[in-house]
Design an enzyme around this catalytic site. Structure first.
Site, PDB file in Angstrom:
ATOM      1  CG  ASN A  10      -1.742   1.206   1.378  1.00  0.00           C
ATOM      2  OD1 ASN A  10      -1.852   1.999   0.439  1.00  0.00           O
ATOM      3  ND2 ASN A  10      -2.351   1.392   2.547  1.00  0.00           N
ATOM      4  CD1 TRP A  11       3.845   1.083  -2.838  1.00  0.00           C
ATOM      5  CD2 TRP A  11       3.653   2.118  -4.817  1.00  0.00           C
ATOM      6  NE1 TRP A  11       4.588   0.378  -3.755  1.00  0.00           N
ATOM      7  CE2 TRP A  11       4.480   1.000  -4.976  1.00  0.00           C
ATOM      8  CE3 TRP A  11       3.374   2.918  -5.921  1.00  0.00           C
ATOM      9  CZ2 TRP A  11       5.059   0.659  -6.208  1.00  0.00           C
ATOM     10  CZ3 TRP A  11       3.938   2.585  -7.155  1.00  0.00           C
ATOM     11  CH2 TRP A  11       4.775   1.463  -7.285  1.00  0.00           C
ATOM     12  CE  LYS A  12      -0.354   3.488   4.647  1.00  0.00           C
ATOM     13  NZ  LYS A  12      -0.347   3.664   6.081  1.00  0.00           N
ATOM     14  CG  HIS A  96      -6.067   2.179   5.075  1.00  0.00           C
ATOM     15  ND1 HIS A  96      -5.654   3.139   5.975  1.00  0.00           N
ATOM     16  CD2 HIS A  96      -5.041   1.301   4.965  1.00  0.00           C
ATOM     17  CE1 HIS A  96      -4.418   2.837   6.375  1.00  0.00           C
ATOM     18  NE2 HIS A  96      -4.028   1.732   5.782  1.00  0.00           N
ATOM     19  CD  GLU A  98      -3.082   5.819   6.568  1.00  0.00           C
ATOM     20  OE1 GLU A  98      -3.127   5.789   5.329  1.00  0.00           O
ATOM     21  OE2 GLU A  98      -2.102   5.407   7.227  1.00  0.00           O
ATOM     22  CD  GLU A 168      -3.790  -2.205   7.479  1.00  0.00           C
ATOM     23  OE1 GLU A 168      -2.673  -2.459   7.036  1.00  0.00           O
ATOM     24  OE2 GLU A 168      -4.404  -1.161   7.213  1.00  0.00           O
ATOM     25  N   GLY A 174       2.080   2.754  10.841  1.00  0.00           N
ATOM     26  CA  GLY A 174       3.026   3.857  10.678  1.00  0.00           C
ATOM     27  C   GLY A 174       3.705   4.285  11.965  1.00  0.00           C
ATOM     28  CB  SER A 211       4.763  -1.192  12.305  1.00  0.00           C
ATOM     29  OG  SER A 211       4.386   0.159  12.471  1.00  0.00           O
ATOM     30  N   GLY A 232       2.627  -0.836   4.433  1.00  0.00           N
ATOM     31  CA  GLY A 232       2.696   0.576   4.059  1.00  0.00           C
ATOM     32  C   GLY A 232       4.141   1.012   3.901  1.00  0.00           C
ATOM     33  N   GLY A 233       4.680   1.645   4.927  1.00  0.00           N
ATOM     34  CA  GLY A 233       6.015   2.253   4.864  1.00  0.00           C
ATOM     35  C   GLY A 233       7.087   1.350   4.282  1.00  0.00           C
TER      36      GLY A 233
HETATM   37  P1  PGA Z   1       2.498   0.670   7.770  1.00  0.00           P
HETATM   38  O1  PGA Z   1       1.059   0.856   7.104  1.00  0.00           O
HETATM   39  O2  PGA Z   1       3.075  -0.612   7.252  1.00  0.00           O
HETATM   40  O3  PGA Z   1       3.290   1.879   7.342  1.00  0.00           O
HETATM   41  O4  PGA Z   1       2.295   0.641   9.249  1.00  0.00           O
HETATM   42  C1  PGA Z   1       0.206  -0.231   6.910  1.00  0.00           C
HETATM   43  C2  PGA Z   1      -1.094   0.226   6.303  1.00  0.00           C
HETATM   44  O5  PGA Z   1      -1.553   1.315   6.641  1.00  0.00           O
HETATM   45  O6  PGA Z   1      -1.690  -0.461   5.460  1.00  0.00           O
END
Ligand code: PGA
Length: 250
Positions: A10-12, A96, A98, A168, A174, A211, A232-233
């Site tokens: 997930n590149w966001k 998600h 976010e 999640e 993050g 994470s 994500g990251g």
């Molecule tokens: P993260 O994000 O790996 O940076 O914690 C995961 C996500 O939001 O899907």
């Protein structure tokens, strides 16, 4: 039941054309590929087409980070399931945290998006999970159950037959704080049992997200009900992402 591991990047809101070209070049070098694990990239909407062409013949899949619940219409700025199919998406992330937290997406709206994905032959990756206060209050399972119930009510018992769920925990996204493998397994096991009480759940893949890093992927992958990761990251660095994929290629 053996479930093929699935690792989703997930590149966001990260990545631009040149970076994407270099990234996919490095990701798809022959030594980087892992046949035992399904790999899916979810770039921002405007790069879906570009990523689709770069991924051709690689065996890696394409997903979107969101969708609208209507097939078309006067929804300025939104993207429909038809459009995602048209540019070659197989998967779409739905709900998600976010988007739930920062953009006010409700359980009902998320359920409508999930239904729209299913209607249009896209595989939804439904994100569920509690925030820090909810975990401390001991209500993780009821929060996750509420999020699942919203989808069950709209889509019916068979809703999850072809879907993916991503657990999640919001406090792990993050933050660098990962759920322990045991914490992840507890909630994954709960999700599988809960879905199994409504429909078949033994083939359903449940991903962990929050994470995920190269050094915790292997332990997470060893848990019985952890079938992959939503990353994500760490998905922004090819070497780290490939190490995570290798960790899940059990
Ligand atoms: P993260 O994000 O790996 O940076 O914690 C995961 C996500 O939001 O899907």
């Amino acid at each position: 039941m053996k479930r093929k591991p699935l690792v989703v990047a997930n590149w966001k809101m990260h990545g631009q054309s040149k970076w994407i070209e270099n990234y996919i070049h490095d990701l798809t070098k022959p030594q980087g590929q892992s046949g035992q694990c399904e790999i899916v990239l979810c770039p921002p909407f405007v790069y879906l087409n570009e990523v689709r062409s770069l991924l051709q013949e690689t065996g890696m899949g394409l997903g979107a980070q969101d969708l609208h619940d209507s097939e078309h219409g006067a929804f300025t700025g939104e993207i429909s399931p038809h459009m995602l199919l048209d540019v070659g998406c197989k998967y779409v992330v739905v709900g998600h945290s976010e988007r739930r937290r920062l953009l006010g997406e409700t359980d009902d709206f998320v359920a409508a998006k999930f239904a729209a994905a299913c209607r249009n032959a896209l595989i939804p990756i439904l994100c569920v999970g509690e925030n820090e206060g909810e975990r401390e209050a001991g209500v993780t399972e009821s929060v996750v159950r509420r999020q699942l119930d919203a989808v069950l009510q709209v889509c019916g018992n068979e809703a999850f037959a072809a879907a993916v769920i991503a657990y999640e925990p919001v406090w792990a996204i993050g933050t660098g704080v990962t759920a322990t493998p045991a914490q992840a397994q507890d909630v994954h096991g709960f999700i599988r049992n809960y879905i199994a009480s409504h429909s078949s759940a033994s083939a359903m893949r449940i991903l962990y997200g929050g994470s995920v890093k190269a050094d915790n992927a292997v332990m997470l992958a060893q848990q019985q009900d952890v079938d992959g990761a939503l990353v994500g990251g760490a998905s922004l660095i090819v070497k780290d992402f490939l190490a995570i994929c290798a960790g899940f290629s059990k």
